[in-house]
Write a protein that holds these residues in place. Structure first.
Motif, PDB file in Angstrom:
ATOM      1  N   GLY A  50       0.787  -1.227   0.000  1.00 18.23           N
ATOM      2  CA  GLY A  50       0.000   0.000   0.000  1.00 18.23           C
ATOM      3  C   GLY A  50       0.820   1.278   0.000  1.00 18.23           C
ATOM      4  N   GLN A  51       2.112   1.169   0.251  1.00 16.16           N
ATOM      5  CA  GLN A  51       2.978   2.353   0.248  1.00 16.16           C
ATOM      6  C   GLN A  51       3.303   2.726  -1.193  1.00 16.16           C
ATOM      7  OE1 GLN A  51       6.725   1.699   2.296  1.00 16.16           O
ATOM      8  NE2 GLN A  51       7.063   3.888   2.638  1.00 16.16           N
ATOM      9  N   ARG A  52       3.176   3.995  -1.547  1.00 20.75           N
ATOM     10  CA  ARG A  52       3.377   4.451  -2.925  1.00 20.75           C
ATOM     11  C   ARG A  52       4.811   4.870  -3.228  1.00 20.75           C
ATOM     12  NH1 ARG A  52       0.435   9.030  -4.436  1.00 20.75           N
ATOM     13  NH2 ARG A  52       0.856   8.412  -6.564  1.00 20.75           N
ATOM     14  N   GLU A  53       5.530   5.306  -2.201  1.00 25.21           N
ATOM     15  CA  GLU A  53       6.897   5.768  -2.424  1.00 25.21           C
ATOM     16  C   GLU A  53       7.680   5.715  -1.125  1.00 25.21           C
ATOM     17  OE1 GLU A  53       7.517  10.085  -2.971  1.00 25.21           O
ATOM     18  OE2 GLU A  53       5.388  10.287  -2.549  1.00 25.21           O
ATOM     19  N   LEU A  54       9.006   5.735  -1.262  1.00 23.08           N
ATOM     20  CA  LEU A  54       9.872   5.877  -0.103  1.00 23.08           C
ATOM     21  C   LEU A  54      10.147   7.361   0.064  1.00 23.08           C
ATOM     22  CD1 LEU A  54      12.577   3.096  -0.624  1.00 23.08           C
ATOM     23  CD2 LEU A  54      10.640   3.065   0.945  1.00 23.08           C
ATOM     24  N   HIS A  55       9.722   7.910   1.152  1.00 22.93           N
ATOM     25  CA  HIS A  55      10.058   9.293   1.486  1.00 22.93           C
ATOM     26  C   HIS A  55      10.781   9.196   2.819  1.00 22.93           C
ATOM     27  CE1 HIS A  55       9.825  13.559   2.326  1.00 22.93           C
ATOM     28  NE2 HIS A  55       9.612  13.713   1.029  1.00 22.93           N
ATOM     29  N   PHE A  56      12.075   9.377   2.767  1.00 15.14           N
ATOM     30  CA  PHE A  56      12.946   9.026   3.880  1.00 15.14           C
ATOM     31  C   PHE A  56      12.583   9.714   5.187  1.00 15.14           C
ATOM     32  CE2 PHE A  56      17.248   8.017   5.576  1.00 15.14           C
ATOM     33  CZ  PHE A  56      17.191   6.660   5.309  1.00 15.14           C
ATOM     34  N   ALA A  57      12.161  10.950   5.142  1.00 14.92           N
ATOM     35  CA  ALA A  57      11.824  11.689   6.363  1.00 14.92           C
ATOM     36  C   ALA A  57      10.670  11.042   7.117  1.00 14.92           C
ATOM     37  CB  ALA A  57      11.482  13.136   6.027  1.00 14.92           C
ATOM     38  N   LYS A  58       9.860  10.262   6.428  1.00 14.60           N
ATOM     39  CA  LYS A  58       8.688   9.640   7.052  1.00 14.60           C
ATOM     40  C   LYS A  58       8.964   8.232   7.571  1.00 14.60           C
ATOM     41  CE  LYS A  58       5.561  12.260   4.101  1.00 14.60           C
ATOM     42  NZ  LYS A  58       4.561  12.183   3.038  1.00 14.60           N
TER      43      LYS A  58
END
Length: 179
Positions: free
Chosen positions: A42-50
């Motif tokens: 379900g995760q659409r992208e890796l956004h490192f801060a999150k």
């Protein structure tokens, strides 16, 4: 050898970072696959801060095993983030043209993408008109290779242990200072 570059930004205090993941065409498919494999269902992208610290460590370890290279351009942004970005992007684009890069992909900043286009066109006017160089903006969820730049810029900007962990992935560090 031709390369593709995937670019994202980060800012820490008065320093603006523009990170460019430099990928050889033969690495594109495999690197995208590995990055997508790091997503949770379900995760659409890796956004490192999150990401959580433990997950960040796993992601950084995986990137270090990939053998990719990310160049970092850093500029003081006390006189404006857009000015710092323009300086970094000018230097990056000129370097990519000299390297015979084929493609530059930037993480879209929506209404501000026009500033990038103006900067890139200004650099390309000075290049050989037959240079096969293209550029475009993408939403980061649509291009996993943009995540590399995000991760490296975040880690480098955070300093300390995060900068140490990501060091094997960092290629050139170009510091652009202006008064």
């Amino acid at each position: 050898m031709t390369v593709h570059a995937f670019v994202d930004e980060s800012r820490r205090q008065d320093t603006y970072y523009l990170a460019a993941a430099i990928i050889h065409p033969r690495q594109l498919r495999q690197t995208r696959s590995v990055l997508r494999g790091l997503l949770f269902p379900g995760q659409r992208e890796l956004h490192f801060a999150k990401e959580t610290p433990s997950r960040r460590k796993l992601i950084v370890s995986t990137l270090c095993e990939l053998g990719v290279e990310v160049d970092i351009y850093a500029a003081n942004c006390r006189k404006g983030e857009e000015r710092a970005r323009r300086e970094c992007l000018t230097r990056l684009t000129a370097g990519l043209v000299q390297r015979d890069a084929l493609r530059l992909v930037l993480d879209s900043r929506e209404g501000r993408d026009v500033h990038d286009r103006e900067t890139i066109v200004r650099v390309l006017r000075k290049a050989d008109p037959d240079t096969p160089f293209s550029y475009e903006h993408f939403e980061s969820a649509g291009e996993p290779l943009l995540w590399l730049a995000d991760i490296v810029a975040w880690c480098h900007g955070a300093g300390g242990d995060w900068a140490r962990r990501i060091r094997p992935v960092v290629g050139d560090l170009i510091r652009l200072d202006y008064p």
